[in-house]
Write a protein that holds these residues in place. Structure first.
Motif, PDB file in Angstrom:
ATOM      1  N   MET A 120       0.874  -1.102   0.064  1.00  0.00           N
ATOM      2  CA  MET A 120      -0.063  -0.050  -0.037  1.00  0.00           C
ATOM      3  C   MET A 120       0.724   1.178   0.226  1.00  0.00           C
ATOM      4  O   MET A 120       2.053   1.130   0.457  1.00  0.00           O
ATOM      5  CB  MET A 120      -0.946   0.095   1.194  1.00  0.00           C
ATOM      6  N   PRO A 121       0.354   2.287  -0.537  1.00  0.00           N
ATOM      7  CA  PRO A 121       1.245   3.459  -0.609  1.00  0.00           C
ATOM      8  C   PRO A 121       1.646   3.904   0.609  1.00  0.00           C
ATOM      9  O   PRO A 121       0.706   3.880   1.919  1.00  0.00           O
ATOM     10  CB  PRO A 121       0.045   4.656  -1.073  1.00  0.00           C
ATOM     11  N   GLY A 122       2.828   4.206   0.900  1.00  0.00           N
ATOM     12  CA  GLY A 122       3.488   4.568   2.327  1.00  0.00           C
ATOM     13  C   GLY A 122       4.092   3.557   3.207  1.00  0.00           C
ATOM     14  O   GLY A 122       4.667   3.650   4.219  1.00  0.00           O
ATOM     15  N   GLN A 123       3.905   2.083   2.603  1.00  0.00           N
ATOM     16  CA  GLN A 123       4.564   1.053   3.402  1.00  0.00           C
ATOM     17  C   GLN A 123       5.994   0.727   2.563  1.00  0.00           C
ATOM     18  O   GLN A 123       6.079   1.081   1.377  1.00  0.00           O
ATOM     19  CB  GLN A 123       3.464  -0.332   3.224  1.00  0.00           C
ATOM     20  N   ASP A 124       6.570   0.229   3.268  1.00  0.00           N
ATOM     21  CA  ASP A 124       7.878  -0.527   2.676  1.00  0.00           C
ATOM     22  C   ASP A 124       7.920  -1.734   2.490  1.00  0.00           C
ATOM     23  O   ASP A 124       7.411  -2.786   3.201  1.00  0.00           O
ATOM     24  CB  ASP A 124       9.121  -0.105   3.565  1.00  0.00           C
ATOM     25  N   SER A 125       8.220  -2.226   1.238  1.00  0.00           N
ATOM     26  CA  SER A 125       8.511  -3.586   0.835  1.00  0.00           C
ATOM     27  C   SER A 125       9.686  -4.324   1.349  1.00  0.00           C
ATOM     28  O   SER A 125      10.864  -3.859   0.756  1.00  0.00           O
ATOM     29  CB  SER A 125       8.323  -3.914  -0.481  1.00  0.00           C
ATOM     30  N   LEU A 126       9.849  -5.236   2.131  1.00  0.00           N
ATOM     31  CA  LEU A 126      10.990  -5.980   2.516  1.00  0.00           C
ATOM     32  C   LEU A 126      10.973  -7.481   1.947  1.00  0.00           C
ATOM     33  O   LEU A 126       9.822  -8.103   2.105  1.00  0.00           O
ATOM     34  CB  LEU A 126      10.942  -5.942   3.996  1.00  0.00           C
ATOM     35  N   ILE A 127      12.135  -7.764   1.238  1.00  0.00           N
ATOM     36  CA  ILE A 127      12.237  -9.344   0.805  1.00  0.00           C
ATOM     37  C   ILE A 127      13.441  -9.933   1.310  1.00  0.00           C
ATOM     38  O   ILE A 127      14.391  -9.261   1.311  1.00  0.00           O
ATOM     39  CB  ILE A 127      12.217  -9.307  -0.832  1.00  0.00           C
ATOM     40  N   ALA A 128      13.464 -10.934   2.099  1.00  0.00           N
ATOM     41  CA  ALA A 128      14.275 -11.452   2.466  1.00  0.00           C
ATOM     42  C   ALA A 128      15.031 -12.181   1.648  1.00  0.00           C
ATOM     43  O   ALA A 128      14.840 -13.076   0.571  1.00  0.00           O
ATOM     44  CB  ALA A 128      13.729 -12.574   3.643  1.00  0.00           C
ATOM     45  N   LEU A 129      16.398 -12.187   1.628  1.00  0.00           N
ATOM     46  CA  LEU A 129      17.368 -12.763   0.558  1.00  0.00           C
ATOM     47  C   LEU A 129      18.151 -13.732   1.130  1.00  0.00           C
ATOM     48  O   LEU A 129      18.578 -13.451   2.257  1.00  0.00           O
ATOM     49  CB  LEU A 129      18.184 -11.648  -0.220  1.00  0.00           C
ATOM     50  N   ASP A 130      18.715 -14.867   0.393  1.00  0.00           N
ATOM     51  CA  ASP A 130      19.542 -15.576   1.033  1.00  0.00           C
ATOM     52  C   ASP A 130      20.957 -15.204   0.910  1.00  0.00           C
ATOM     53  O   ASP A 130      21.158 -13.942   0.081  1.00  0.00           O
ATOM     54  CB  ASP A 130      19.310 -17.237   0.259  1.00  0.00           C
TER      55      ASP A 130
END
Length: 174
Positions: A120-130
């Protein structure tokens, strides 16, 4: 005239049984018959009536056996179809419930976040990486329609007009 009869009445020789002869005469013939049967022990003969009866019973058994076999096959088929109908109805119920879920706006947003990584606007997307830099877990991505295989369809009248032009100018088409 009675003396001229050739066959005795009722299969009993004259003088052995008859009215007024008493029970003793009847008993002796029964004893003689039982003794003769015990001495000879002849096998009972199969009569033509018994053969006909056995044939009729055999025909009935064969006809009933085929009818019963067909009945059992139809029962098994009906049971299989009832099971299939029950499975299909369960699938329909499951799909209708899923269809109702997709009408909910919150469910659509949740699926967009889970499947495509939308935020959603204003949220940050975090993706866990190996350790290699690849995302942990699978994240589904939308494909670009331009990357879809296939060619753009050509209108039929364009093809016809090109053939008309090629027919009018045969040297240019070569």
């Amino acid at each position: 005239m009675a003396a001229q009869r050739r066959t005795p009445s009722r299969g009993v020789p004259r003088g052995q049984a008859g009215p007024g002869r008493g029970l003793a005469a009847g008993r002796t013939t029964l004893r003689n018959a039982a003794a003769a049967a015990a001495a000879g022990r002849e096998r009972p003969r199969i009569t033509s009536r018994a053969v006909v009866l056995l044939l009729v019973l055999a025909v009935l058994a064969v006809s009933w056996a085929s009818s019963f076999r067909a009945w059992f096959q139809q029962r098994a088929e009906m049971d299989a179809l009832r099971t299939q109908i029950a499975q299909t109805e369960a699938d329909i119920d499951r799909l209708e419930a899923q269809k109702k879920r997709w009408k909910d706006e919150a469910f659509i947003k949740q699926q967009a976040r889970l499947r495509f990584g939308y935020v959603m606007p204003g949220q940050d997307s975090l993706i866990a990486l190996d350790e290699n830099g690849n995302p942990i877990g699978s994240v589904e991505k939308l494909t670009d329609p331009a990357d879809a295989p296939g060619t753009d369809p050509v209108a039929w009248y364009s093809t016809v007009w090109e053939s008309v032009e090629a027919a009018g100018n045969p040297e240019e088409s070569k």
